[in-house]
Design an enzyme around this catalytic site. Structure first.
Site, mmCIF file in Angstrom:
data_model
loop_
_atom_site.group_PDB
_atom_site.id
_atom_site.type_symbol
_atom_site.label_atom_id
_atom_site.label_comp_id
_atom_site.label_asym_id
_atom_site.label_seq_id
_atom_site.Cartn_x
_atom_site.Cartn_y
_atom_site.Cartn_z
ATOM 1 N N ASP A 1 -65.048 53.121 2.095
ATOM 2 C CA ASP A 1 -65.308 51.574 2.556
ATOM 3 C C ASP A 1 -64.310 50.682 1.903
ATOM 4 O O ASP A 1 -64.049 50.884 0.713
ATOM 5 C CB ASP A 1 -66.815 51.399 2.219
HETATM 6 N N1 URA Z 1 -69.614 57.240 1.288
HETATM 7 C C1 URA Z 1 -69.798 56.134 1.317
HETATM 8 O O1 URA Z 1 -70.741 55.605 1.568
HETATM 9 N N2 URA Z 1 -68.775 55.131 1.011
HETATM 10 C C2 URA Z 1 -67.352 55.861 1.055
HETATM 11 O O2 URA Z 1 -66.577 54.885 1.203
HETATM 12 C C3 URA Z 1 -67.324 56.948 0.777
HETATM 13 C C4 URA Z 1 -68.298 57.758 1.121
#
Ligand code: URA
Length: 249
Positions: free
Chosen positions: A110
């Site tokens: 993310d």
């Molecule tokens: N899980 C999440 O919630 N975000 C990420 O970026 C990777 C795994």
């Protein structure tokens, strides 16, 4: 190390040289834009000898990249894991040198997540590292709000129902707990083998401990080591061999 194959189909050759996707390469070839040894070849399936034949696209001689790219980036927060953004926000490619054009991230993080991101143009390896059949470990460190109870963490250890189905059992442990004024905080280590959208954030929210900071610290046995956020390095041949062996390549 991957020596280029001695022969391959023309459409694949174009795609591997980064001219276009395999599908667009078909169209380019059919439009007459490609010559092999000076002659227009309009069949995408024509086999070329990669080191002996001279392939040109619109007058430019194409050379096959000698080997695949395998790059490990310590992604900082605020960078999108995408090649281009219509809103022109920073992307992880802004942090990297010119890589072979087909180089893509293996999975996603993310915008706000930091940590280990692998990028490669070795499609077979990338595909297998993401395929559930190969059960690749991804370990995260999460700073959460709250004072985690083992009962709640046991729900993650057993597998928990999310909107898109139950998760596989996760390994979770509390590494540290502290208070910040009235607020309780904890640092958790969590290892999963899936890669669903915002999975860790959703899992921890589901048991009542929303994530404040998330970092991926390990992927398929690779770790960040001394890389600080924003830095990258290429994998060593030994690391590439080990990754491939892990997924049966
Ligand atoms: N899980 C999440 O919630 N975000 C990420 O970026 C990777 C795994």
């Amino acid at each position: 190390m991957n020596a280029p194959e001695p022969q391959m189909r023309l459409n694949r050759f174009l795609a591997r040289c980064g001219v276009a996707s395999r599908r667009h390469s078909d169209a380019l070839i059919q439009s007459g834009a490609v010559r092999v040894n000076g002659e227009v070849v309009a069949e995408p399936g024509r086999v070329v000898a990669v080191s002996a034949d001279q392939v040109e696209c619109r007058g430019r001689v194409l050379t096959l990249p000698g080997q695949y790219e395998y790059v490990l980036l310590h992604k900082p927060a605020g960078y999108l894991v995408t090649r281009t953004d219509p809103r022109d926000r920073p992307t992880v490619f802004d942090l990297l040198p010119d890589l072979h054009p087909g180089t893509v991230p293996v999975g996603r993080l993310d915008l706000d997540t930091t940590g280990l991101l692998l990028l490669t143009d070795d499609g077979a390896l990338g595909h297998r590292l993401l395929h559930p059949r190969f059960v690749i470990a991804k370990r995260y460190e999460a700073i959460v709000s709250g004072d985690p109870h083992e009962d709640q963490l046991d729900r993650l250890r057993a597998g928990i129902a999310l909107g898109d189905g139950p998760t596989a059992p996760a390994q979770v442990q509390v590494e540290e707990r502290w208070s910040s004024g009235w607020h309780k905080r904890a640092r958790l280590s969590l290892c999963i083998h899936e890669g669903r959208k915002r999975q860790v954030r959703r899992m921890l929210r589901a048991v009542g401990y929303p994530v404040r900071q998330l970092t991926r610290v390990e992927f398929a046995g690779l770790t960040l080591g001394p890389l600080v956020a924003g830095q990258y390095r290429r994998l060593s041949p030994g690391e590439v061999r080990r990754l491939k062996a892990e997924v049966g390549l």
